[in-house]
Write a protein that holds these residues in place. Structure first.
Motif, PDB file in Angstrom:
ATOM      1  N   GLN A 110       0.815  -1.206   0.000  1.00  0.00           N
ATOM      2  CA  GLN A 110       0.000   0.000   0.000  1.00  0.00           C
ATOM      3  C   GLN A 110       0.856   1.267   0.000  1.00  0.00           C
ATOM      4  O   GLN A 110       0.384   2.339  -0.371  1.00  0.00           O
ATOM      5  CB  GLN A 110      -0.917   0.017   1.224  1.00  0.00           C
TER       6      GLN A 110
ATOM      7  N   ALA B 159      -8.275   3.033   7.385  1.00  0.00           N
ATOM      8  CA  ALA B 159      -7.946   4.044   6.385  1.00  0.00           C
ATOM      9  C   ALA B 159      -8.560   3.698   5.037  1.00  0.00           C
ATOM     10  O   ALA B 159      -9.093   4.574   4.333  1.00  0.00           O
ATOM     11  CB  ALA B 159      -6.431   4.185   6.258  1.00  0.00           C
ATOM     12  N   LEU B 160      -8.522   2.423   4.668  1.00  0.00           N
ATOM     13  CA  LEU B 160      -9.127   2.001   3.403  1.00  0.00           C
ATOM     14  C   LEU B 160     -10.641   2.146   3.465  1.00  0.00           C
ATOM     15  O   LEU B 160     -11.283   2.592   2.495  1.00  0.00           O
ATOM     16  CB  LEU B 160      -8.744   0.549   3.101  1.00  0.00           C
TER      17      LEU B 160
ATOM     18  N   ARG C 271     -12.370   4.291   5.029  1.00  0.00           N
ATOM     19  CA  ARG C 271     -12.764   5.703   4.912  1.00  0.00           C
ATOM     20  C   ARG C 271     -12.884   6.136   3.452  1.00  0.00           C
ATOM     21  O   ARG C 271     -13.541   7.143   3.153  1.00  0.00           O
ATOM     22  CB  ARG C 271     -11.754   6.598   5.629  1.00  0.00           C
ATOM     23  N   ARG C 272     -12.237   5.405   2.550  1.00  0.00           N
ATOM     24  CA  ARG C 272     -12.292   5.762   1.125  1.00  0.00           C
ATOM     25  C   ARG C 272     -13.489   5.132   0.422  1.00  0.00           C
ATOM     26  O   ARG C 272     -13.767   5.438  -0.740  1.00  0.00           O
ATOM     27  CB  ARG C 272     -11.004   5.331   0.416  1.00  0.00           C
TER      28      ARG C 272
ATOM     29  N   PRO D 217     -17.206   4.936  -0.507  1.00  0.00           N
ATOM     30  CA  PRO D 217     -18.368   5.833  -0.446  1.00  0.00           C
ATOM     31  C   PRO D 217     -19.493   5.217   0.383  1.00  0.00           C
ATOM     32  O   PRO D 217     -19.833   4.041   0.209  1.00  0.00           O
ATOM     33  CB  PRO D 217     -18.779   5.969  -1.917  1.00  0.00           C
TER      34      PRO D 217
ATOM     35  N   THR E 246     -12.131   1.546  -4.742  1.00  0.00           N
ATOM     36  CA  THR E 246     -13.062   1.605  -3.619  1.00  0.00           C
ATOM     37  C   THR E 246     -14.399   2.234  -3.996  1.00  0.00           C
ATOM     38  O   THR E 246     -15.181   2.591  -3.115  1.00  0.00           O
ATOM     39  CB  THR E 246     -12.442   2.398  -2.447  1.00  0.00           C
TER      40      THR E 246
END
Length: 260
Positions: free
Chosen positions: A53, A86-87, A89-90, A92, A109
């Motif tokens: 990542q 963190a992923l 949060r991306r 929708p 995402t």
């Protein structure tokens, strides 16, 4: 056994601060690792590096026989299952659960102009069913509880039948019932011979599923201990890592720790 992850003398420096310092670590394809350490120890950064990542400041990283920095990430990342806050949060909040899982096929995402085959749709539906989420297919991600969102993220991570699976604090923020349900499900998955290598980051030994074979303990960006889980998760090691006298016990495959 084939290696799926190999870090050699890896360091990460951000804004003058050393996050990881000369870390070397190797994961074989039949191993299930837990990464432990206090806040700021470097656990999430380690997972991001190992999961392709992000990149280290120095050192070499090989994931699935591919060296980071020379890899086509569009080809490599679908072979890696990855789930983190963190992923998430991306993702929708208006995305349907089916599409959240389906987009893992392209390591994106959110739906845009990708074209998916019927095989991809059937695979996503199968994974949702396996993780107890079949009834949520048409609901939006934002409608779900924390526990349901965690399960959707894991379903997304395993959608492509990955060769290695990384989960960053999968049980964080869950209530006791939701945590135990998730840990039980992950334990069943970890013990399946068909599952890939798995690496989980957590702060709490109580969140380690049954079936995990190895542990790595980070302290201030250094590897304090790494190896077979019964040899690493000792009173001495965790006392040093967390800065408080701890008594560590294991009962019926589950771990616990308390202050002495």
């Amino acid at each position: 056994m084939p290696s799926v992850v190999r870090l050699s003398d890896v360091s990460v420096v951000r804004n003058g601060a050393t996050i990881l310092d000369s870390v070397s670590w190797e994961v074989q394809d039949d191993e299930r690792w837990v990464v432990l350490g206090a806040n700021g120890a470097g656990k999430t950064t380690l997972l991001q590096i190992a999961g392709a990542q992000t990149f280290p400041t120095s050192g070499s990283v090989h994931v699935l026989d591919t060296e980071l920095g020379t890899a086509d990430l569009a080809e490599l990342r679908p072979r890696i299952g990855f789930a983190s806050t963190a992923l998430a949060r991306r993702i929708p909040f208006t995305e349907t659960v089916l599409d959240v899982v389906l987009t893992a096929a392209y390591s994106v995402t959110g739906r845009w102009n990708e074209e998916y085959e019927e095989l991809d749709v059937r695979r996503a539906q199968r994974v949702l069913d396996e993780w107890g989420l079949a009834a949520f297919t048409e609901r939006t991600f934002g409608e779900l509880s924390d526990g349901e969102q965690k399960r959707v993220q894991i379903a997304r991570a395993v959608m492509t039948d990955p060769e290695v699976l990384f989960l960053d604090e999968p049980a964080a923020s869950l209530d006791l019932g939701a945590r135990e349900s998730l840990v039980r499900t992950l334990g069943g998955y970890a013990q399946s011979p068909d599952s890939p290598a798995i690496v989980i980051v957590t702060h709490h030994v109580e969140e380690i599923p049954v079936g995990f074979t190895h542990a790595l303990v980070l302290t201030d960006g250094h590897v304090q201990a790494a190896g077979p889980i019964d040899e690493v998760l000792t009173n001495e090691t965790l006392t040093q890592a967390f800065g408080v006298d701890l008594v560590v016990t294991k009962d019926d495959g589950r771990w616990s720790a308390r202050a002495s």
